[in-house]
Design a protein around this motif. Structure first.
Motif, PDB file in Angstrom:
ATOM      1  N   GLU A 521      41.128   0.602  31.972  1.00  0.00           N
ATOM      2  CA  GLU A 521      40.397  -0.553  32.517  1.00  0.00           C
ATOM      3  C   GLU A 521      41.328  -1.761  32.643  1.00  0.00           C
ATOM      4  OE1 GLU A 521      37.559  -0.623  33.820  1.00  0.00           O
ATOM      5  OE2 GLU A 521      36.333   0.985  32.977  1.00  0.00           O
ATOM      6  N   ALA A 522      42.259  -1.909  31.705  1.00  0.00           N
ATOM      7  CA  ALA A 522      43.217  -3.014  31.799  1.00  0.00           C
ATOM      8  C   ALA A 522      44.133  -2.829  33.002  1.00  0.00           C
ATOM      9  CB  ALA A 522      44.034  -3.114  30.513  1.00  0.00           C
ATOM     10  N   TYR A 523      44.512  -1.581  33.288  1.00  0.00           N
ATOM     11  CA  TYR A 523      45.313  -1.314  34.482  1.00  0.00           C
ATOM     12  C   TYR A 523      44.520  -1.630  35.757  1.00  0.00           C
ATOM     13  CZ  TYR A 523      49.509   0.808  32.494  1.00  0.00           C
ATOM     14  OH  TYR A 523      50.709   1.007  31.861  1.00  0.00           O
ATOM     15  N   GLN A 524      43.205  -1.390  35.720  1.00  0.00           N
ATOM     16  CA  GLN A 524      42.394  -1.730  36.885  1.00  0.00           C
ATOM     17  C   GLN A 524      42.330  -3.249  37.069  1.00  0.00           C
ATOM     18  OE1 GLN A 524      41.303  -0.248  39.433  1.00  0.00           O
ATOM     19  NE2 GLN A 524      40.155  -1.984  40.246  1.00  0.00           N
ATOM     20  N   GLU A 525      42.212  -3.984  35.978  1.00  0.00           N
ATOM     21  CA  GLU A 525      42.224  -5.449  36.082  1.00  0.00           C
ATOM     22  C   GLU A 525      43.551  -5.940  36.652  1.00  0.00           C
ATOM     23  OE1 GLU A 525      39.829  -7.827  35.534  1.00  0.00           O
ATOM     24  OE2 GLU A 525      38.560  -6.034  35.534  1.00  0.00           O
ATOM     25  N   LEU A 526      44.620  -5.250  36.287  1.00  0.00           N
ATOM     26  CA  LEU A 526      45.941  -5.626  36.779  1.00  0.00           C
ATOM     27  C   LEU A 526      46.035  -5.470  38.294  1.00  0.00           C
ATOM     28  CD1 LEU A 526      48.821  -6.498  36.077  1.00  0.00           C
ATOM     29  CD2 LEU A 526      49.349  -4.100  35.564  1.00  0.00           C
ATOM     30  N   ALA A 527      45.209  -4.616  38.858  1.00  0.00           N
ATOM     31  CA  ALA A 527      45.224  -4.399  40.313  1.00  0.00           C
ATOM     32  C   ALA A 527      44.917  -5.675  41.083  1.00  0.00           C
ATOM     33  CB  ALA A 527      44.224  -3.302  40.695  1.00  0.00           C
ATOM     34  N   HIS A 528      44.190  -6.613  40.471  1.00  0.00           N
ATOM     35  CA  HIS A 528      43.897  -7.878  41.143  1.00  0.00           C
ATOM     36  C   HIS A 528      45.170  -8.698  41.360  1.00  0.00           C
ATOM     37  CE1 HIS A 528      39.656  -7.065  40.745  1.00  0.00           C
ATOM     38  NE2 HIS A 528      39.742  -7.010  39.425  1.00  0.00           N
ATOM     39  N   ASP A 529      46.129  -8.558  40.447  1.00  0.00           N
ATOM     40  CA  ASP A 529      47.392  -9.287  40.572  1.00  0.00           C
ATOM     41  C   ASP A 529      48.437  -8.506  41.360  1.00  0.00           C
ATOM     42  OD1 ASP A 529      46.545 -11.511  39.107  1.00  0.00           O
ATOM     43  OD2 ASP A 529      47.070 -10.577  37.202  1.00  0.00           O
ATOM     44  N   MET A 530      48.167  -7.228  41.613  1.00  0.00           N
ATOM     45  CA  MET A 530      49.133  -6.382  42.316  1.00  0.00           C
ATOM     46  C   MET A 530      48.430  -5.653  43.461  1.00  0.00           C
ATOM     47  SD  MET A 530      50.962  -4.932  38.835  1.00  0.00           S
ATOM     48  CE  MET A 530      52.230  -3.992  39.663  1.00  0.00           C
ATOM     49  N   PRO A 531      47.879  -6.393  44.429  1.00  0.00           N
ATOM     50  CA  PRO A 531      47.033  -5.772  45.458  1.00  0.00           C
ATOM     51  C   PRO A 531      47.750  -4.766  46.338  1.00  0.00           C
ATOM     52  CG  PRO A 531      47.573  -8.037  46.043  1.00  0.00           C
ATOM     53  CD  PRO A 531      48.019  -7.848  44.621  1.00  0.00           C
ATOM     54  N   GLY A 532      49.079  -4.845  46.425  1.00  0.00           N
ATOM     55  CA  GLY A 532      49.805  -3.916  47.274  1.00  0.00           C
ATOM     56  C   GLY A 532      50.349  -2.702  46.557  1.00  0.00           C
ATOM     57  N   ASN A 533      50.064  -2.589  45.239  1.00  0.00           N
ATOM     58  CA  ASN A 533      50.717  -1.542  44.453  1.00  0.00           C
ATOM     59  C   ASN A 533      49.747  -0.692  43.660  1.00  0.00           C
ATOM     60  OD1 ASN A 533      52.768  -4.196  44.253  1.00  0.00           O
ATOM     61  ND2 ASN A 533      53.693  -2.279  44.937  1.00  0.00           N
ATOM     62  N   GLY A 534      48.493  -0.623  44.094  1.00  0.00           N
ATOM     63  CA  GLY A 534      47.544   0.268  43.450  1.00  0.00           C
ATOM     64  C   GLY A 534      47.858   1.726  43.743  1.00  0.00           C
ATOM     65  N   ALA A 535      47.318   2.621  42.931  1.00  0.00           N
ATOM     66  CA  ALA A 535      47.505   4.048  43.174  1.00  0.00           C
ATOM     67  C   ALA A 535      46.842   4.451  44.488  1.00  0.00           C
ATOM     68  CB  ALA A 535      46.932   4.857  42.019  1.00  0.00           C
ATOM     69  N   LEU A 536      45.686   3.882  44.757  1.00  0.00           N
ATOM     70  CA  LEU A 536      44.981   4.057  46.014  1.00  0.00           C
ATOM     71  C   LEU A 536      44.735   2.683  46.625  1.00  0.00           C
ATOM     72  CD1 LEU A 536      44.331   6.882  44.689  1.00  0.00           C
ATOM     73  CD2 LEU A 536      42.123   6.761  45.842  1.00  0.00           C
ATOM     74  N   THR A 537      44.560   2.663  47.931  1.00  0.00           N
ATOM     75  CA  THR A 537      44.139   1.438  48.608  1.00  0.00           C
ATOM     76  C   THR A 537      42.755   1.671  49.197  1.00  0.00           C
ATOM     77  OG1 THR A 537      46.426   0.905  49.175  1.00  0.00           O
ATOM     78  CG2 THR A 537      44.700  -0.284  50.344  1.00  0.00           C
ATOM     79  N   TYR A 538      41.846   0.749  48.908  1.00  0.00           N
ATOM     80  CA  TYR A 538      40.480   0.798  49.419  1.00  0.00           C
ATOM     81  C   TYR A 538      40.393  -0.144  50.614  1.00  0.00           C
ATOM     82  CZ  TYR A 538      35.434  -0.304  49.514  1.00  0.00           C
ATOM     83  OH  TYR A 538      34.141  -0.522  49.899  1.00  0.00           O
TER      84      TYR A 538
END
Length: 544
Positions: A521-538
């Motif tokens: 869940e913390a990694y998911q929160e980190l996705a807000h600061d790293m919008p171009g580097n998620g495992a998937l892009t929605y």
């Protein structure tokens, strides 16, 4: 540090643990070489812990690259690496500050390091108290206020300690760790040495009951805006009065008056295993979560190059080796469902292609829509039917042969288009049955995912858009960037209206699968600061 008047913003302030003065305290502790790289770009401290193996920090909670200006980060890392390789380094390990310290800048620097070949070797769940206009009791929840009031009724009060009381505080912390079968990482002579060298940086707090110190905390000012709680705890037998809660109150009050931005409460996990009780306690105080990373760089890892696979003409049948409900990929489905659910309204028509065993379908049932599922696998479709979802049709067929009998308000192509050989024809079919104001929801594996950047930087893969061996065995035919997908959709008459990252993933699935839910869940929160580097892009599209 020299301020560059040509810059439009002030320089970054060095963390205490990266300064030459702090490093000098530990010179006698290591037989190997100690290196300090300090120039107009930044500062870096490292020590040789084994032949050819270097670690930053040598002895501290964290080290890493302290760079004055963010735009110089990559250049300074390059300078440091040249020094290390000149000294014969065959690998080096970096412990970064918690991401909460630097926010989006820290997230961008992590992405840069992964792109340069640094690999995440360890991550821990870190928690911090924000310091703002709210009082301590406003910040925490009901349980926190209840504990604090009970402590007050039992005669417990907390205050900042005099320097002469620091040794007694250390004794309390040693006793606290001993009752848990642990050892405090710093001896009293080491704490005393630190407090003597940095008298304004080491701050103690104590809780007292009937004139006796029943709890204590030792804190370090790591930067002018960050206070780090090195250790806190209570004496054996004082647990019922919860003296740590009044101590936390005193620390937060001090931090507000002194102008700190956050109070770092430290990690709440060991080797990635979260302590649920500790997480809940800190959360009750008002703490929020971030992550702390240990990275490894091996310059000799870039010799192996993987061949670019050929795209097969037909989809791969992986149903015998892949369970979408137990594989780590289920997290992608769960997290994507959170994005989609608020978009759905009761009574709307929804088409889901590649619905597998119905994990996403089930997550959307409480939106009370009429859902049509398309799944080509007999085994997956049978498992989905066995769940008896209400108001759900399950068609066992390929999407290419599906003939829609209605228009759909939402079409879900979740983690599936990269498995379809002629996905352009499929998208045209989906577009034709998308209602005038309907939305097409798509997720795809992101070539710029953090774990792929690390793999390329370390020489494990040659191209970011080349599917991995695992990906190929599970049906991946291609990897497409979010911008490329948006351009393709535009040519087909669909415009992008939303784009988000799904889960920052620094490790392959096997490494992520062993992490706790709190860390995921913390990694998911980190996705807000790293919008171009998620495992998937929605991405969400509608008619242009």
């Amino acid at each position: 540090m020299v301020f560059d008047i040509a810059r439009s913003h002030p320089p970054h302030e060095a963390y205490l643990f990266n300064t030459d003065a702090y490093a000098a305290l530990h010179v006698p502790d290591f037989a190997g070489r100690k290196l300090s790289v300090s120039n107009g770009l930044g500062i870096f401290q490292v020590a040789e812990t084994a032949a050819g193996v270097f670690s930053s920090p040598a002895r501290a909670p964290f080290g890493g690259f302290d760079v004055w200006y963010e735009e110089d980060f990559e250049a300074f890392v390059g300078q440091v690496e040249k020094v290390l390789m000149t000294c014969g380094a065959r690998e080096w390990h970096i412990t970064l500050p918690p991401l909460a310290y630097g926010g989006t800048r820290a997230a961008r620097e992590l992405v840069t390091l992964c792109r340069l070949g640094y690999v995440v070797a360890r991550q821990e769940y870190n928690q911090s108290l924000p310091v703002d206009d709210r009082s301590f009791l406003e910040l925490g929840n009901y349980a926190n206020r209840k504990r604090f009031n009970r402590a007050v009724r039992m005669g417990v009060s907390a205050r900042r300690l005099e320097v002469a009381e620091y040794q007694a505080a250390h004794e309390v912390l040693v006793e606290n760790r001993a009752k848990k079968g642990r050892v405090l990482s710093m001896s009293w002579p080491q704490v005393d040495q630190l407090a003597t060298a940095f008298p304004e940086r080491v701050i103690g707090f104590g809780a007292f009951q009937d004139g006796v110190m029943v709890g204590a905390a030792l804190c370090v000012v790591v930067r002018s805006d960050i206070l780090y709680v090195y250790a806190w705890g209570e004496r054996a037998g004082a647990e019922k009065s919860s003296p740590v809660t009044p101590i936390a109150h005193a620390i937060h009050d001090y931090a507000r008056i002194a102008g700190f931005r956050l109070v770092d409460l430290g990690t709440s996990s060991v080797n990635g295993v979260v302590n649920p009780g500790l997480v809940a306690f800190k959360r009750s105080l008002g703490a929020y979560a971030s992550l702390k990373f240990w990275l490894c760089r091996t310059p000799l890892a870039g010799e192996q190059v993987l061949a670019v696979p050929q795209t097969p003409a037909v989809p791969v049948d992986y149903t015998a080796i892949y369970d979408p409900e137990t594989d780590f990929d289920r997290w992608y489905t769960v997290l994507t469902a959170r994005r989609i659910a608020p978009c759905l309204q009761a009574g709307q028509n929804v088409l889901e292609i590649g619905s597998a065993t119905g994990l996403l379908t089930q997550a959307l049932l409480d939106r009370y829509c009429s859902i049509v599922c398309i799944e080509r696998s007999h085994d997956y479709a049978m498992r989905a039917r066995s769940k008896n979802f209400p108001d759900v049709e399950i068609h066992e067929q390929a999407v290419e042969s599906f003939v829609p009998d209605r228009m759909f308000d939402h079409i879900l192509a979740i983690n599936i288009l990269h498995e379809i050989p002629d996905f352009l024809s499929v998208v045209r079919k989906l577009q034709a049955c998308l209602a005038p104001r309907g939305e097409l929801h798509v997720t795809l594996p992101n070539p710029f995912s953090l774990h792929r950047l690390s793999a390329r930087g370390a020489g494990m893969i040659d191209q970011l858009d080349a599917p991995s061996d695992r990906g190929q065995s599970y049906g991946t035919l291609r990897l497409q960037t979010p911008d490329s997908l948006a351009d393709t959709m535009k040519e087909l008459g669909l415009r992008e209206v939303r784009r988000e990252a799904i889960l920052v993933k620094p490790l392959p699935n096997s490494g992520m699968a062993v992490l706790s839910e709190d860390i995921i869940e913390a990694y998911q929160e980190l996705a807000h600061d790293m919008p171009g580097n998620g495992a998937l892009t929605y991405q969400v599209f509608t008619h242009a």
